[in-house]
Design a protein around this motif. Structure first.
Motif, PDB file in Angstrom:
ATOM      1  N   SER A 141     122.241  71.260  36.210  1.00 38.83           N
ATOM      2  CA  SER A 141     122.504  71.983  34.962  1.00 38.83           C
ATOM      3  C   SER A 141     121.182  72.191  34.226  1.00 38.83           C
ATOM      4  O   SER A 141     120.142  71.658  34.626  1.00 38.83           O
ATOM      5  CB  SER A 141     123.462  71.180  34.082  1.00 38.83           C
ATOM      6  OG  SER A 141     122.821  70.018  33.586  1.00 38.83           O
ATOM      7  N   GLU A 142     121.250  72.929  33.145  1.00 40.81           N
ATOM      8  CA  GLU A 142     120.046  73.133  32.332  1.00 40.81           C
ATOM      9  C   GLU A 142     119.537  71.793  31.782  1.00 40.81           C
ATOM     10  O   GLU A 142     118.337  71.554  31.738  1.00 40.81           O
ATOM     11  CB  GLU A 142     120.348  74.103  31.177  1.00 40.81           C
ATOM     12  CG  GLU A 142     119.223  75.056  30.922  1.00 40.81           C
ATOM     13  CD  GLU A 142     119.609  76.137  29.943  1.00 40.81           C
ATOM     14  OE1 GLU A 142     119.097  76.078  28.801  1.00 40.81           O
ATOM     15  OE2 GLU A 142     120.392  77.015  30.301  1.00 40.81           O
ATOM     16  N   ASP A 145     119.961  68.898  33.246  1.00 35.73           N
ATOM     17  CA  ASP A 145     119.397  68.178  34.389  1.00 35.73           C
ATOM     18  C   ASP A 145     117.955  68.583  34.632  1.00 35.73           C
ATOM     19  O   ASP A 145     117.135  67.787  35.073  1.00 35.73           O
ATOM     20  CB  ASP A 145     120.193  68.468  35.666  1.00 35.73           C
ATOM     21  CG  ASP A 145     121.575  67.847  35.657  1.00 35.73           C
ATOM     22  OD1 ASP A 145     121.783  66.855  34.937  1.00 35.73           O
ATOM     23  OD2 ASP A 145     122.448  68.357  36.391  1.00 35.73           O
TER      24      ASP A 145
END
Length: 126
Positions: free
Chosen positions: A92-93, A95
């Motif tokens: 994800s962003e 992450d």
């Protein structure tokens, strides 16, 4: 200090990818006026035959599709197949936020045991 090194390395990778992409993109221009009168060498013939027969594979990972675009152009120029490395659990962003101490990439950077990421597939089609 570690974060400065990470920033510097990230910038360096982006610059290298951009320069590589530029040369790949420029490599598509076939309107050259230069003529070559010599026969191609055996090495050149062998390389050309390998590329034509589809034995070249471009493998890439792209978290935000920047590398994907360059890799697809490269594969097209080489007449190659391409394979995207995809983790089972997408990043994800959050992450990918390397500045956050709790982000997935920061944890993987600091703990080598977390780097063995399970992939969706390792089988290349074709």
């Amino acid at each position: 200090m570690k974060k400065n090194v990470r920033v510097l390395l990230t910038v360096l990778v982006i610059i290298i990818a951009a320069v590589g992409g530029y040369f790949v993109y420029r490599g598509q221009d076939t309107s050259t006026t230069e003529t070559v009168e010599n026969e191609p060498s055996e090495e050149t013939k062998s390389t050309t035959n390998t590329q034509i027969s589809g034995e070249t594979l471009v493998v890439y990972y792209s978290a935000q599709n920047h590398t994907k675009d360059v890799s697809e152009k490269l594969a097209e120029n080489l007449n190659a197949d391409f394979f995207e490395i995809e983790p089972k659990e997408k990043y994800s962003e959050d992450d990918l936020d390397w500045t956050g101490d709790n982000s997935r990439v920061t944890k993987e950077h600091e703990d080598k045991s977390l780097r063995n990421v399970e992939l969706k597939t390792t089988k290349v089609e074709n």
